[in-house]
Design an enzyme around this catalytic site. Structure first.
Site, PDB file in Angstrom:
ATOM      1  N   HIS A  44       0.828  -1.197   0.000  1.00 32.10           N
ATOM      2  CA  HIS A  44       0.000   0.000   0.000  1.00 32.10           C
ATOM      3  C   HIS A  44       0.869   1.256   0.000  1.00 32.10           C
ATOM      4  O   HIS A  44       2.091   1.200   0.166  1.00 32.10           O
ATOM      5  CB  HIS A  44      -0.943  -0.013   1.203  1.00 32.10           C
ATOM      6  CG  HIS A  44      -2.024  -1.032   1.093  1.00 32.10           C
ATOM      7  ND1 HIS A  44      -3.065  -1.136   1.997  1.00 32.10           N
ATOM      8  CD2 HIS A  44      -2.250  -2.009   0.164  1.00 32.10           C
ATOM      9  CE1 HIS A  44      -3.873  -2.120   1.639  1.00 32.10           C
ATOM     10  NE2 HIS A  44      -3.397  -2.666   0.536  1.00 32.10           N
ATOM     11  N   GLU A  46       1.284   3.719   2.076  1.00 33.99           N
ATOM     12  CA  GLU A  46       2.022   4.033   3.297  1.00 33.99           C
ATOM     13  C   GLU A  46       3.329   3.248   3.377  1.00 33.99           C
ATOM     14  O   GLU A  46       4.349   3.760   3.851  1.00 33.99           O
ATOM     15  CB  GLU A  46       1.164   3.736   4.527  1.00 33.99           C
ATOM     16  CG  GLU A  46      -0.102   4.574   4.637  1.00 33.99           C
ATOM     17  CD  GLU A  46      -1.305   3.915   3.983  1.00 33.99           C
ATOM     18  OE1 GLU A  46      -2.425   4.160   4.440  1.00 33.99           O
ATOM     19  OE2 GLU A  46      -1.127   3.153   2.999  1.00 33.99           O
ATOM     20  N   ASP A 198     -22.708  -5.358 -33.849  1.00 38.05           N
ATOM     21  CA  ASP A 198     -21.352  -4.816 -34.020  1.00 38.05           C
ATOM     22  C   ASP A 198     -20.233  -5.821 -33.799  1.00 38.05           C
ATOM     23  O   ASP A 198     -19.097  -5.580 -34.196  1.00 38.05           O
ATOM     24  CB  ASP A 198     -21.140  -3.643 -33.051  1.00 38.05           C
ATOM     25  CG  ASP A 198     -22.150  -2.523 -33.265  1.00 38.05           C
ATOM     26  OD1 ASP A 198     -22.763  -2.471 -34.347  1.00 38.05           O
ATOM     27  OD2 ASP A 198     -22.317  -1.703 -32.340  1.00 38.05           O
ATOM     28  N   LEU A 202     -14.690  -5.155 -27.006  1.00 39.46           N
ATOM     29  CA  LEU A 202     -14.801  -4.476 -25.704  1.00 39.46           C
ATOM     30  C   LEU A 202     -13.484  -4.531 -24.925  1.00 39.46           C
ATOM     31  O   LEU A 202     -13.473  -4.723 -23.714  1.00 39.46           O
ATOM     32  CB  LEU A 202     -15.942  -5.083 -24.872  1.00 39.46           C
ATOM     33  CG  LEU A 202     -17.321  -5.108 -25.549  1.00 39.46           C
ATOM     34  CD1 LEU A 202     -18.351  -5.723 -24.603  1.00 39.46           C
ATOM     35  CD2 LEU A 202     -17.754  -3.720 -25.985  1.00 39.46           C
ATOM     36  N   ARG A 205      -7.777  -1.930 -27.069  1.00 38.52           N
ATOM     37  CA  ARG A 205      -6.808  -2.080 -28.160  1.00 38.52           C
ATOM     38  C   ARG A 205      -6.123  -0.763 -28.528  1.00 38.52           C
ATOM     39  O   ARG A 205      -4.990  -0.757 -28.991  1.00 38.52           O
ATOM     40  CB  ARG A 205      -7.514  -2.656 -29.395  1.00 38.52           C
ATOM     41  CG  ARG A 205      -8.178  -3.996 -29.151  1.00 38.52           C
ATOM     42  CD  ARG A 205      -8.892  -4.530 -30.376  1.00 38.52           C
ATOM     43  NE  ARG A 205      -9.823  -3.600 -30.969  1.00 38.52           N
ATOM     44  CZ  ARG A 205     -11.027  -3.330 -30.468  1.00 38.52           C
ATOM     45  NH1 ARG A 205     -11.408  -3.907 -29.327  1.00 38.52           N
ATOM     46  NH2 ARG A 205     -11.837  -2.497 -31.077  1.00 38.52           N
ATOM     47  N   GLU A 279     -21.730   0.764 -22.599  1.00 40.15           N
ATOM     48  CA  GLU A 279     -21.557   1.141 -24.001  1.00 40.15           C
ATOM     49  C   GLU A 279     -22.634   0.505 -24.868  1.00 40.15           C
ATOM     50  O   GLU A 279     -22.458   0.363 -26.078  1.00 40.15           O
ATOM     51  CB  GLU A 279     -20.169   0.733 -24.503  1.00 40.15           C
ATOM     52  CG  GLU A 279     -19.044   1.663 -24.086  1.00 40.15           C
ATOM     53  CD  GLU A 279     -17.785   1.457 -24.930  1.00 40.15           C
ATOM     54  OE1 GLU A 279     -17.836   0.729 -25.924  1.00 40.15           O
ATOM     55  OE2 GLU A 279     -16.753   2.031 -24.565  1.00 40.15           O
ATOM     56  N   THR A 284     -30.460  -0.270 -24.163  1.00 41.23           N
ATOM     57  CA  THR A 284     -29.763  -0.514 -22.895  1.00 41.23           C
ATOM     58  C   THR A 284     -29.513   0.781 -22.139  1.00 41.23           C
ATOM     59  O   THR A 284     -29.781   0.873 -20.928  1.00 41.23           O
ATOM     60  CB  THR A 284     -28.422  -1.234 -23.158  1.00 41.23           C
ATOM     61  OG1 THR A 284     -28.681  -2.485 -23.809  1.00 41.23           O
ATOM     62  CG2 THR A 284     -27.689  -1.494 -21.857  1.00 41.23           C
TER      63      THR A 284
END
Length: 335
Positions: A44, A46, A198, A202, A205, A279, A284
């Site tokens: 972490h 710290e 499509d 997802l 790239r 997306e 949706t």
């Protein structure tokens, strides 16, 4: 504290499910140590900030950290115990940790050992940086970002959009930005029609970063098993009404009704998913808007008209900011 936030930001997209944390050690007005949480499962902030500093270095030093030091044993030991062991006498905390495993316990441990703890410095900025983490632990659901690109005259896609091809509305700069956004979020979500029309991968790239977990809404498991979302580039979770199970990187999660987002988001929360970039297509996105399950909208507007097609969602009310991305305009709306 501003330096803590700068350092914490370096972990953006790499610390899930942990928050982004930066730490700075100051003595006599001079920074003598600093660090940030670089990746989940590693040391972490710290630990990095205090590493290599002797007791003499820390005599009279102040530790600054944007989030309360943890108090529980996970993949790493409690940071509050490290602070105590190092002999720090004063700690300045930006904001309290909302995780029930911590939630003030780290502060109390340090105070019980006589450490002076100041809480709430640049608190709003500290909470904003980790808004996904706060939403997940307080609202018990992921932070939801709705993203879409639309033409100048308000359409998502042309009327004659052919199946299996992508009609780009935004320019190459906006497309690269969208891939950066994917790398910054824990998961990305689309509906069945987007996958069928499509065939998106997802992934990130066009940007160097971690691929998000892919979430797909497919009520009756109609998506072709050869679709790109089922490749091994990233984990994929399919929300459906028929089965649960796992095969390699693909998870099937059965929900009562796909159109009841509470069911979907509850399952996503069980997967410890802290943020979702939506997306999906108009159906949706409108479903998220109509059920009020959203925290932020990112709308890319192209200067070119389509003169017909699939109508873009209606912009919701909220706090708005605008900026230019070379050719396109970006509007960000927050509740």
């Amino acid at each position: 504290m501003e330096r803590c936030l700068q350092l914490a930001q370096k972990g953006f997209g790499y610390t899930y499910p942990n928050p982004m944390v930066g730490a700075v050690v100051v003595n006599n007005g001079v920074i003598i140590g600093e660090g940030w949480h670089q990746k989940a499962g590693t040391a972490h902030a710290e630990v990095h900030a205090l590493s290599g500093l002797s007791a003499a270095d820390l005599e009279g030093a102040i530790l600054y950290v944007n989030l309360e030091p943890c108090s529980h044993h996970g993949k790493t030991p409690p940071c509050c115990e490290l602070v105590v062991a190092k002999g720090i006498k004063k700690v300045v905390v930006g904001a309290q940790d909302p995780n029930p495993k911590v939630a003030g316990k780290g502060i109390k441990v340090m105070q019980d050992f006589g450490i002076e703890v100041v809480v709430g410095v640049l608190e709003d900025a500290c909470v904003e940086l980790n808004k996904r983490f706060y939403c997940f632990h307080i609202k018990k659901r992921p932070y939801i970002i709705l993203k879409w690109a639309q033409s100048e005259d308000g359409y998502l896609a042309p009327e004659n959009d052919s199946k299996g091809t992508v009609s780009w509305i935004s320019d190459v700069h906006s497309q690269q930005l969208a891939h950066r956004w994917r790398a910054e979020e824990h998961a990305i979500l689309v509906g069945r029609k987007t996958v069928e029309n499509d065939n998106p991968q997802l992934t990130t790239r066009k940007w160097s970063g971690t691929n998000p977990i892919r979430l797909v809404l497919d009520r009756d498991l109609k998506i072709d098993p050869a679709a790109a979302v089922f490749n091994d580039a990233a984990q994929t979770v399919v929300f459906n009404c028929h089965k649960s199970g796992q095969e390699k990187k693909i998870f099937w999660e059965q929900v009562k009704k796909i159109d009841v987002l509470e069911d979907v988001l509850e399952k996503a929360t069980q997967h410890d998913i802290q943020s979702i970039l939506v997306e999906g297509g108009a159906i949706t996105i409108n479903h998220f808007l109509n059920t009020n399950f959203w925290d932020e909208c990112r709308i890319i507007k192209s200067p070119a008209p389509l003169k017909g097609g699939v109508k873009a969602p209606k912009r919701p009310e909220g706090k708005r900011t605008n900026r230019k991305i070379v050719r396109d305009d970006l509007q960000i709306i927050k509740k």
